[in-house]
Design an enzyme around this catalytic site. Structure first.
Site, PDB file in Angstrom:
ATOM      1  N   CYS A   1       3.365   7.259   2.886  1.00 64.02           N
ATOM      2  CA  CYS A   1       4.172   8.476   3.014  1.00 64.02           C
ATOM      3  C   CYS A   1       5.354   8.190   3.924  1.00 64.02           C
ATOM      4  O   CYS A   1       5.201   7.568   4.974  1.00 64.02           O
ATOM      5  CB  CYS A   1       3.355   9.587   3.656  1.00 64.02           C
ATOM      6  SG  CYS A   1       2.036  10.211   2.621  1.00 64.02           S
TER       7      CYS A   1
ATOM      8  N   ARG B   1      -7.677   5.399  -5.427  1.00 64.53           N
ATOM      9  CA  ARG B   1      -8.076   4.998  -4.079  1.00 64.53           C
ATOM     10  C   ARG B   1      -9.303   5.826  -3.722  1.00 64.53           C
ATOM     11  O   ARG B   1      -9.316   7.040  -3.908  1.00 64.53           O
ATOM     12  CB  ARG B   1      -6.936   5.254  -3.099  1.00 64.53           C
ATOM     13  CG  ARG B   1      -7.285   4.804  -1.701  1.00 64.53           C
ATOM     14  CD  ARG B   1      -6.064   4.706  -0.821  1.00 64.53           C
ATOM     15  NE  ARG B   1      -5.646   3.311  -0.709  1.00 64.53           N
ATOM     16  CZ  ARG B   1      -4.835   2.868   0.249  1.00 64.53           C
ATOM     17  NH1 ARG B   1      -4.357   3.694   1.155  1.00 64.53           N
ATOM     18  NH2 ARG B   1      -4.505   1.597   0.317  1.00 64.53           N
TER      19      ARG B   1
ATOM     20  N   TYR C   1      -8.336  13.990   1.429  1.00 67.59           N
ATOM     21  CA  TYR C   1      -7.475  14.894   0.657  1.00 67.59           C
ATOM     22  C   TYR C   1      -8.291  15.546  -0.457  1.00 67.59           C
ATOM     23  O   TYR C   1      -9.492  15.304  -0.572  1.00 67.59           O
ATOM     24  CB  TYR C   1      -6.243  14.124   0.146  1.00 67.59           C
ATOM     25  CG  TYR C   1      -5.367  13.681   1.313  1.00 67.59           C
ATOM     26  CD1 TYR C   1      -4.800  14.631   2.169  1.00 67.59           C
ATOM     27  CD2 TYR C   1      -5.166  12.339   1.616  1.00 67.59           C
ATOM     28  CE1 TYR C   1      -4.037  14.254   3.264  1.00 67.59           C
ATOM     29  CE2 TYR C   1      -4.399  11.948   2.715  1.00 67.59           C
ATOM     30  CZ  TYR C   1      -3.839  12.916   3.533  1.00 67.59           C
ATOM     31  OH  TYR C   1      -3.102  12.539   4.624  1.00 67.59           O
TER      32      TYR C   1
ATOM     33  N   SER D   1       0.842  -1.197   0.000  1.00 62.37           N
ATOM     34  CA  SER D   1       0.000   0.000   0.000  1.00 62.37           C
ATOM     35  C   SER D   1       0.880   1.251   0.000  1.00 62.37           C
ATOM     36  O   SER D   1       1.966   1.242   0.581  1.00 62.37           O
ATOM     37  CB  SER D   1      -0.835  -0.039   1.281  1.00 62.37           C
ATOM     38  OG  SER D   1      -2.047   0.623   1.118  1.00 62.37           O
TER      39      SER D   1
HETATM   40  C1  FMN Z   1       3.326   5.054   7.431  1.00 59.59           C
HETATM   41  C2  FMN Z   1       2.044   5.112   6.655  1.00 59.59           C
HETATM   42  C3  FMN Z   1       1.932   6.000   5.584  1.00 59.59           C
HETATM   43  C4  FMN Z   1       0.769   6.024   4.807  1.00 59.59           C
HETATM   44  N1  FMN Z   1       0.718   6.833   3.685  1.00 59.59           N
HETATM   45  C5  FMN Z   1      -0.312   6.694   2.825  1.00 59.59           C
HETATM   46  C6  FMN Z   1      -0.280   7.294   1.538  1.00 59.59           C
HETATM   47  O1  FMN Z   1       0.708   7.889   1.126  1.00 59.59           O
HETATM   48  N2  FMN Z   1      -1.382   7.164   0.755  1.00 59.59           N
HETATM   49  C7  FMN Z   1      -2.484   6.438   1.143  1.00 59.59           C
HETATM   50  O2  FMN Z   1      -3.455   6.333   0.393  1.00 59.59           O
HETATM   51  N3  FMN Z   1      -2.509   5.824   2.342  1.00 59.59           N
HETATM   52  C8  FMN Z   1      -1.449   5.913   3.164  1.00 59.59           C
HETATM   53  N4  FMN Z   1      -1.439   5.213   4.331  1.00 59.59           N
HETATM   54  C9  FMN Z   1      -2.559   4.305   4.600  1.00 59.59           C
HETATM   55  C10 FMN Z   1      -2.204   2.895   4.117  1.00 59.59           C
HETATM   56  O3  FMN Z   1      -1.913   2.848   2.743  1.00 59.59           O
HETATM   57  C11 FMN Z   1      -3.319   1.893   4.452  1.00 59.59           C
HETATM   58  O4  FMN Z   1      -4.448   2.219   3.704  1.00 59.59           O
HETATM   59  C12 FMN Z   1      -3.665   1.886   5.941  1.00 59.59           C
HETATM   60  O5  FMN Z   1      -2.491   1.910   6.735  1.00 59.59           O
HETATM   61  C13 FMN Z   1      -4.491   0.659   6.304  1.00 59.59           C
HETATM   62  O6  FMN Z   1      -3.795  -0.510   5.942  1.00 59.59           O
HETATM   63  P1  FMN Z   1      -2.991  -1.412   7.019  1.00 59.59           P
HETATM   64  O7  FMN Z   1      -3.988  -1.816   8.077  1.00 59.59           O
HETATM   65  O8  FMN Z   1      -2.490  -2.578   6.203  1.00 59.59           O
HETATM   66  O9  FMN Z   1      -1.874  -0.581   7.592  1.00 59.59           O
HETATM   67  C14 FMN Z   1      -0.309   5.185   5.144  1.00 59.59           C
HETATM   68  C15 FMN Z   1      -0.203   4.332   6.240  1.00 59.59           C
HETATM   69  C16 FMN Z   1       0.963   4.264   6.976  1.00 59.59           C
HETATM   70  C17 FMN Z   1       1.065   3.283   8.110  1.00 59.59           C
END
Ligand code: FMN
Length: 371
Positions: A27, A229, A184, A24
């Site tokens: 940032c 997304r 956003y 995924s």
């Molecule tokens: C460190 C970090 C940075 C993230 N940056 C973004 C991003 O740049 N764009 C985005 O759509 N989601 C971002 N997210 C959200 C993740 O892509 C993901 O949708 C969210 O963490 C849920 O998934 P997970 O339970 O597998 O962590 C970020 C999440 C984390 C932990």
């Protein structure tokens, strides 16, 4: 035995993902005026070794003011483009698996600190900048009041998305993903909580995001994948709802997009979100069933059996993971082991495959993720 769905390929536009496991976008808040740094080389290099079917680079600002923080990546300058091209070259030197980028604009959530520094809005002494949004409604208490975008400025924003997409095309990304979730800018236009306009962009809240989607589709080659997304819900009464998400996904498909990733929340700070394993999967299932677009599920997916179940039961076509991958960049290797699938490792690391260890069946070390 049926091969696990996780490890079957999927075609998105003209791009084949060798498996359905996606890193995924995340940032890193480690860029310098939008340009990737050594940190990104390490980060992207790590996931190039991961075996994931697709790695998506973090939300990258289409304009300098569209970054969330001073440390966010951008694609608004030649220097940004050159620095990112170098990192993508490193990725290509390690794996043939596709690589994608997420393009976005933070709108009213721009000009803030990274989460690990508190996430609050920047103060005037911290080189804050003017934020923009469909309406002058701040994200929450203490946040910048955004400038209400004029029609002309909205047109320039569409151009900025196209210009950044052209840079991404030159860099050679396989997949481009528009960030229209998480409160956003594109999502700010979609949600009634942030869009109170009384013009065409308020009467039809999908208008601007769809203008962007159509303009980028014209720019982005047909043989490369384009997706978005989206938010399934704002988790607030009177906000964006799952029915809206289905209608939006349908329009994105009509605009020629190849996939959507279904997320939720982050539109306003006070939403109460019932976070639990796979809590967004049901939304992905609805979008997939009602629109037929290739759909990626995300959110609190961490265990290989859980991920396989989501795909095998037809709830989604791909799974994306963020935190599980930060915790274990070898997630794919361990999932492959659990399902008895042999995958390609970088040759330098191939000897770590447990079935190749002499006497491995007895001596094999166990760690989280290994069944
Ligand atoms: C460190 C970090 C940075 C993230 N940056 C973004 C991003 O740049 N764009 C985005 O759509 N989601 C971002 N997210 C959200 C993740 O892509 C993901 O949708 C969210 O963490 C849920 O998934 P997970 O339970 O597998 O962590 C970020 C999440 C984390 C932990």
């Amino acid at each position: 035995m049926r091969p696990p769905k996780l490890f079957t390929p999927i075609e998105l536009g003209g791009v084949t993902l060798p498996n359905r496991i996606v890193v995924s976008p995340m940032c890193q808040y480690s860029a310098d005026d939008g340009s990737m740094t050594d940190w990104h080389t390490v980060h992207v290099g790590t996931f190039a070794c991961s075996g994931a079917g697709l790695f998506v680079i973090e939300k990258t600002g289409v304009m300098r003011e569209g970054r969330i923080t001073h440390g966010c990546t951008g694609l608004y300058s030649d220097h940004n483009e050159a620095a990112m091209a170098r990192v993508v070259q490193v990725y290509r030197g390690i794996t043939k698996n596709p690589i994608g980028i997420q393009l976005g604009h933070a709108g009213r959530k721009a000009s803030s600190h990274p989460p690990f520094a508190g996430g609050r809005p920047l103060g005037p002494e911290e080189s804050s900048w003017r934020t923009v949004a469909p309406s002058p409604i701040p994200f929450g208490e203490g946040w910048h009041t955004p400038h209400e975008l004029t029609r002309q400025e909205i047109g320039k924003l569409v151009d900025a998305y196209v210009a950044a997409a052209l840079r991404a095309k030159r860099i050679g990304f396989d997949v481009l993903e528009l960030h229209s979730a998480h409160g956003y800018l594109l999502h700010q236009f979609l949600s009634p909580l942030s869009n109170a306009r009384r013009d065409l962009y308020g009467d039809d809240r999908m208008r601007f995001p769809l203008e962007v989607a159509r303009a980028v589709r014209e720019t982005w080659p047909r043989d490369r994948a384009l997706g978005a997304r989206i938010n399934a819900t704002d988790w607030v009464e009177g906000g964006w709802q799952p029915d809206d998400a289905v209608a939006y996904a349908r329009e994105l498909k009509r605009a020629g997009l190849d996939f959507v990733c279904v997320s939720s929340g982050a539109t306003v700070p006070h939403a109460k979100i019932p976070v639990a394993p796979g809590y967004q999967v049901g939304f992905a299932e609805r979008v997939k069933n009602e629109t037929g677009i290739n759909t990626r599920a995300v959110g609190m997916i961490a265990d290989p059996d859980q991920a396989e179940d989501i795909l095998a039961s037809g709830k989604a076509d791909m799974v994306a993971m963020a935190r599980a991958f930060l915790d274990d960049p070898r997630w794919v290797w361990h999932a492959a082991e659990r399902f008895g699938v042999i995958i390609d490792y970088p040759p330098q690391y191939a000897r770590s495959r447990h079935d190749l260890w002499p006497g491995a069946q007895l001596a094999r070390p166990r760690s989280v993720g290994r069944g």
